[in-house]
Write a protein that holds these residues in place. Structure first.
Motif, PDB file in Angstrom:
ATOM      1  N   GLU A 202       0.906  -1.032  -0.041  1.00 55.86           N
ATOM      2  CA  GLU A 202       0.112  -0.229  -0.019  1.00 55.86           C
ATOM      3  C   GLU A 202       0.923   1.354  -0.080  1.00 55.86           C
ATOM      4  OE1 GLU A 202      -4.142  -1.223   2.247  1.00 55.86           O
ATOM      5  OE2 GLU A 202      -2.367  -0.623   3.592  1.00 55.86           O
ATOM      6  N   GLY A 203       0.422   2.262  -0.776  1.00 52.22           N
ATOM      7  CA  GLY A 203       1.181   3.464  -1.049  1.00 52.22           C
ATOM      8  C   GLY A 203       2.524   3.440  -2.151  1.00 52.22           C
ATOM      9  N   ALA A 204       2.624   2.172  -2.588  1.00 52.67           N
ATOM     10  CA  ALA A 204       3.569   2.072  -3.562  1.00 52.67           C
ATOM     11  C   ALA A 204       3.095   2.451  -5.032  1.00 52.67           C
ATOM     12  CB  ALA A 204       4.167   0.673  -3.841  1.00 52.67           C
ATOM     13  N   LYS A 205       3.855   2.846  -5.948  1.00 51.49           N
ATOM     14  CA  LYS A 205       3.478   3.257  -7.089  1.00 51.49           C
ATOM     15  C   LYS A 205       4.527   2.830  -8.253  1.00 51.49           C
ATOM     16  CE  LYS A 205       2.205   7.274 -10.230  1.00 51.49           C
ATOM     17  NZ  LYS A 205       2.124   8.882 -10.377  1.00 51.49           N
ATOM     18  N   TYR A 206       4.172   1.705  -9.301  1.00 48.79           N
ATOM     19  CA  TYR A 206       5.099   0.893 -10.078  1.00 48.79           C
ATOM     20  C   TYR A 206       4.669   1.533 -11.607  1.00 48.79           C
ATOM     21  CZ  TYR A 206       6.792  -2.080  -6.368  1.00 48.79           C
ATOM     22  OH  TYR A 206       7.401  -2.598  -5.318  1.00 48.79           O
ATOM     23  N   LYS A 207       5.631   1.339 -12.342  1.00 47.86           N
ATOM     24  CA  LYS A 207       5.435   1.408 -13.848  1.00 47.86           C
ATOM     25  C   LYS A 207       5.564  -0.160 -14.416  1.00 47.86           C
ATOM     26  CE  LYS A 207       6.402   4.147 -17.739  1.00 47.86           C
ATOM     27  NZ  LYS A 207       7.031   5.511 -18.369  1.00 47.86           N
ATOM     28  N   PHE A 208       4.660  -0.418 -14.909  1.00 50.51           N
ATOM     29  CA  PHE A 208       4.554  -1.869 -15.504  1.00 50.51           C
ATOM     30  C   PHE A 208       4.581  -1.734 -17.235  1.00 50.51           C
ATOM     31  CE2 PHE A 208       2.072  -2.667 -11.623  1.00 50.51           C
ATOM     32  CZ  PHE A 208       2.974  -3.645 -10.944  1.00 50.51           C
ATOM     33  N   PHE A 209       5.439  -2.608 -17.717  1.00 45.45           N
ATOM     34  CA  PHE A 209       5.735  -2.908 -19.051  1.00 45.45           C
ATOM     35  C   PHE A 209       4.867  -4.379 -19.221  1.00 45.45           C
ATOM     36  CE2 PHE A 209       8.732  -0.114 -17.518  1.00 45.45           C
ATOM     37  CZ  PHE A 209       8.810   1.137 -18.562  1.00 45.45           C
ATOM     38  N   ILE A 210       3.823  -4.422 -19.948  1.00 42.78           N
ATOM     39  CA  ILE A 210       3.344  -5.769 -19.873  1.00 42.78           C
ATOM     40  C   ILE A 210       3.202  -6.246 -21.232  1.00 42.78           C
ATOM     41  CG2 ILE A 210       1.051  -7.025 -19.271  1.00 42.78           C
ATOM     42  CD1 ILE A 210       0.481  -4.648 -17.258  1.00 42.78           C
ATOM     43  N   PRO A 211       3.735  -7.688 -21.365  1.00 38.26           N
ATOM     44  CA  PRO A 211       4.027  -8.409 -22.521  1.00 38.26           C
ATOM     45  C   PRO A 211       2.766  -8.429 -23.080  1.00 38.26           C
ATOM     46  CG  PRO A 211       5.587  -9.175 -20.872  1.00 38.26           C
ATOM     47  CD  PRO A 211       4.728  -8.448 -20.107  1.00 38.26           C
ATOM     48  N   GLN A 212       2.464  -8.657 -24.385  1.00 33.66           N
ATOM     49  CA  GLN A 212       1.080  -8.920 -24.825  1.00 33.66           C
ATOM     50  C   GLN A 212       0.561 -10.213 -24.453  1.00 33.66           C
ATOM     51  OE1 GLN A 212       0.043 -11.477 -27.191  1.00 33.66           O
ATOM     52  NE2 GLN A 212       2.371 -12.357 -27.484  1.00 33.66           N
ATOM     53  N   GLU A 213       1.275 -11.177 -24.158  1.00 34.70           N
ATOM     54  CA  GLU A 213       0.482 -12.532 -23.688  1.00 34.70           C
ATOM     55  C   GLU A 213       0.223 -12.334 -22.281  1.00 34.70           C
ATOM     56  OE1 GLU A 213       5.171 -12.759 -23.406  1.00 34.70           O
ATOM     57  OE2 GLU A 213       3.776 -11.944 -24.694  1.00 34.70           O
ATOM     58  N   MET A 214       0.575 -11.271 -21.525  1.00 33.02           N
ATOM     59  CA  MET A 214       0.218 -11.074 -20.012  1.00 33.02           C
ATOM     60  C   MET A 214      -0.791  -9.874 -19.989  1.00 33.02           C
ATOM     61  SD  MET A 214       3.619 -11.519 -17.630  1.00 33.02           S
ATOM     62  CE  MET A 214       2.601 -11.689 -16.321  1.00 33.02           C
ATOM     63  N   ALA A 215      -1.212  -9.584 -21.292  1.00 30.83           N
ATOM     64  CA  ALA A 215      -2.304  -8.547 -21.463  1.00 30.83           C
ATOM     65  C   ALA A 215      -3.554  -9.106 -22.169  1.00 30.83           C
ATOM     66  CB  ALA A 215      -1.582  -7.130 -22.320  1.00 30.83           C
ATOM     67  N   GLY A 222     -10.838  -1.672 -28.010  1.00 38.03           N
ATOM     68  CA  GLY A 222     -11.056  -0.300 -28.624  1.00 38.03           C
ATOM     69  C   GLY A 222      -9.988  -0.136 -29.501  1.00 38.03           C
ATOM     70  N   ASP A 223     -10.002   1.295 -30.003  1.00 41.32           N
ATOM     71  CA  ASP A 223      -9.291   1.770 -31.063  1.00 41.32           C
ATOM     72  C   ASP A 223      -7.575   1.591 -30.803  1.00 41.32           C
ATOM     73  OD1 ASP A 223     -11.561   2.113 -32.447  1.00 41.32           O
ATOM     74  OD2 ASP A 223     -11.721   4.190 -31.783  1.00 41.32           O
ATOM     75  N   LYS A 224      -7.436   1.829 -29.413  1.00 41.53           N
ATOM     76  CA  LYS A 224      -6.006   2.129 -29.315  1.00 41.53           C
ATOM     77  C   LYS A 224      -5.274   0.797 -28.820  1.00 41.53           C
ATOM     78  CE  LYS A 224      -6.843   7.035 -28.493  1.00 41.53           C
ATOM     79  NZ  LYS A 224      -6.885   7.956 -27.383  1.00 41.53           N
ATOM     80  N   ILE A 225      -5.918  -0.293 -28.572  1.00 36.71           N
ATOM     81  CA  ILE A 225      -5.207  -1.425 -28.058  1.00 36.71           C
ATOM     82  C   ILE A 225      -5.362  -2.570 -29.163  1.00 36.71           C
ATOM     83  CG2 ILE A 225      -4.999  -3.274 -26.170  1.00 36.71           C
ATOM     84  CD1 ILE A 225      -6.066  -1.605 -24.233  1.00 36.71           C
ATOM     85  N   LYS A 226      -4.345  -2.623 -30.004  1.00 37.49           N
ATOM     86  CA  LYS A 226      -4.489  -3.363 -31.086  1.00 37.49           C
ATOM     87  C   LYS A 226      -4.158  -4.999 -30.625  1.00 37.49           C
ATOM     88  CE  LYS A 226      -3.052   0.167 -34.366  1.00 37.49           C
ATOM     89  NZ  LYS A 226      -2.344   0.573 -35.450  1.00 37.49           N
ATOM     90  N   PRO A 227      -4.204  -5.778 -31.265  1.00 39.98           N
ATOM     91  CA  PRO A 227      -3.994  -7.230 -31.109  1.00 39.98           C
ATOM     92  C   PRO A 227      -2.393  -7.601 -30.997  1.00 39.98           C
ATOM     93  CG  PRO A 227      -5.415  -7.504 -32.706  1.00 39.98           C
ATOM     94  CD  PRO A 227      -5.271  -5.826 -32.524  1.00 39.98           C
ATOM     95  N   PHE A 228      -1.983  -7.853 -29.798  1.00 42.07           N
ATOM     96  CA  PHE A 228      -0.555  -8.345 -29.610  1.00 42.07           C
ATOM     97  C   PHE A 228       0.103  -6.886 -28.899  1.00 42.07           C
ATOM     98  CE2 PHE A 228      -1.569 -11.213 -32.913  1.00 42.07           C
ATOM     99  CZ  PHE A 228      -1.766 -12.513 -32.077  1.00 42.07           C
ATOM    100  N   SER A 229      -0.514  -6.198 -28.328  1.00 47.16           N
ATOM    101  CA  SER A 229      -0.026  -4.750 -28.004  1.00 47.16           C
ATOM    102  C   SER A 229       0.605  -5.259 -26.567  1.00 47.16           C
ATOM    103  CB  SER A 229      -1.384  -3.829 -27.609  1.00 47.16           C
ATOM    104  OG  SER A 229      -1.440  -3.210 -29.006  1.00 47.16           O
ATOM    105  N   THR A 230       1.814  -4.720 -26.309  1.00 51.70           N
ATOM    106  CA  THR A 230       2.763  -4.440 -25.067  1.00 51.70           C
ATOM    107  C   THR A 230       1.943  -3.243 -24.802  1.00 51.70           C
ATOM    108  OG1 THR A 230       4.444  -5.703 -25.874  1.00 51.70           O
ATOM    109  CG2 THR A 230       4.984  -4.025 -24.080  1.00 51.70           C
ATOM    110  N   LEU A 231       1.736  -3.273 -23.270  1.00 48.00           N
ATOM    111  CA  LEU A 231       1.054  -2.203 -22.646  1.00 48.00           C
ATOM    112  C   LEU A 231       1.738  -1.411 -21.489  1.00 48.00           C
ATOM    113  CD1 LEU A 231      -2.731  -3.556 -22.144  1.00 48.00           C
ATOM    114  CD2 LEU A 231      -1.745  -2.344 -24.064  1.00 48.00           C
ATOM    115  N   VAL A 232       1.675  -0.358 -21.128  1.00 49.08           N
ATOM    116  CA  VAL A 232       2.346   0.474 -20.356  1.00 49.08           C
ATOM    117  C   VAL A 232       1.592   0.993 -19.299  1.00 49.08           C
ATOM    118  CG1 VAL A 232       4.121   2.227 -19.734  1.00 49.08           C
ATOM    119  CG2 VAL A 232       4.237   0.982 -21.774  1.00 49.08           C
ATOM    120  N   PHE A 233       1.606   0.787 -17.887  1.00 49.13           N
ATOM    121  CA  PHE A 233       0.675   1.227 -16.994  1.00 49.13           C
ATOM    122  C   PHE A 233       1.457   1.726 -15.809  1.00 49.13           C
ATOM    123  CE2 PHE A 233      -2.291  -2.056 -18.766  1.00 49.13           C
ATOM    124  CZ  PHE A 233      -3.468  -1.406 -18.653  1.00 49.13           C
ATOM    125  N   GLU A 234       1.246   3.014 -15.351  1.00 53.22           N
ATOM    126  CA  GLU A 234       1.682   3.356 -13.921  1.00 53.22           C
ATOM    127  C   GLU A 234       0.555   3.152 -12.911  1.00 53.22           C
ATOM    128  OE1 GLU A 234       2.975   7.536 -13.819  1.00 53.22           O
ATOM    129  OE2 GLU A 234       4.306   7.170 -15.472  1.00 53.22           O
TER     130      GLU A 234
END
Length: 242
Positions: A202-215, A222-234
């Motif tokens: 709790e209280g932590a903030k991470y930036k994740f780079f998620i391979p497409q097979e884990m997304a 939608g329009d911005k997540i195409k098939p096999f997209s690697t995603l970035v989340f804060e």
């Protein structure tokens, strides 16, 4: 299920079998019950073709005879539906897997460049300072460490703020922009989040780079997540709820 109803309806087709338990060929339909019996047989065959890849005719006929006479049952009456339903579920699962595999193959043919772009990005990204890579291939950077509780298992419910982008930097979803945190159980979201949030307190903030097979894999979201997209989340873990 239709197949179960068909097996019950087979009792009407008594006239198809002689006393010697041999199939008697019927060439003409002389009475109404002849026509009804034949029509039910045709209907059952259609349903078998739709639900079963193969049928053991000898076992089917023996099952009919045993059920009609209620003697020498090889399967208990209480187990009939379980046996049939278990088989049909397996067939349905196999068909769905086949359809998913076909869809994934078609998507890869069309979006293969997108998949490769993600793979190339992750190969380069893992060499950057501060990037940690897990055994699964998930990558993350610790922006701020937390000091509170940590999710105990994939069944833990959490409250988070997040900001998600594709590799081009386009925002596709953001609780931060909406101003409302999200609550969910970890095993109800993508695999990258399920694993990543269990690393946080709790209280932590991470930036994740998620391979497409884990997304979302071969799915388009939608329009911005195409098939096999690697995603970035804060992601900021606000609270471990339960």
């Amino acid at each position: 299920m239709k197949l179960v109803k068909s097996l019950v309806a087979v009792a009407i087709t008594v006239s198809m079998f002689s006393c010697g338990n041999q199939v008697k060929e019927v060439k003409t339909l002389n009475t109404e019950i002849d026509s009804v019996s034949y029509a039910i047989g045709l209907n059952m065959a259609t349903q078998f073709k739709a639900n079963l890849k193969e049928v053991n005719d000898d076992a089917f006929i023996q099952g009919y005879i045993s059920g009609k006479d209620s003697t020498n049952l090889l399967v208990a009456q209480k187990d009939i539906q379980t046996i049939i339903n278990t088989y049909l579920r397996k067939q349905q699962t196999a068909k769905m897997e086949e359809q998913r595999a076909k869809a994934a193959k078609e998507a890869e043919a069309k979006f293969g460049d997108n998949k490769k772009a993600g793979e190339d990005f992750l190969v380069e990204n893992k060499t950057k300072e501060g990037v940690i890579t897990t055994d699964s291939g998930l990558q993350y950077i610790i922006l701020k460490e937390g000091t509170g509780d940590q999710p105990a298992s994939p069944s833990t419910r959490v409250k988070v703020h997040y900001h998600g982008t594709n590799l081009e930097g386009e925002v596709f979803d953001s609780s931060v922009d909406r101003g409302t945190p999200a609550e969910f159980v970890l095993n109800e979201v993508i695999k990258g989040w399920t694993e990543g949030l269990q690393l946080m307190k709790e209280g932590a903030k991470y930036k994740f780079f998620i391979p497409q097979e884990m997304a979302y894999g071969a799915q388009q979201r939608g329009d911005k997540i195409k098939p096999f997209s690697t995603l970035v989340f804060e992601v900021e873990l606000l609270e471990v709820l339960d």
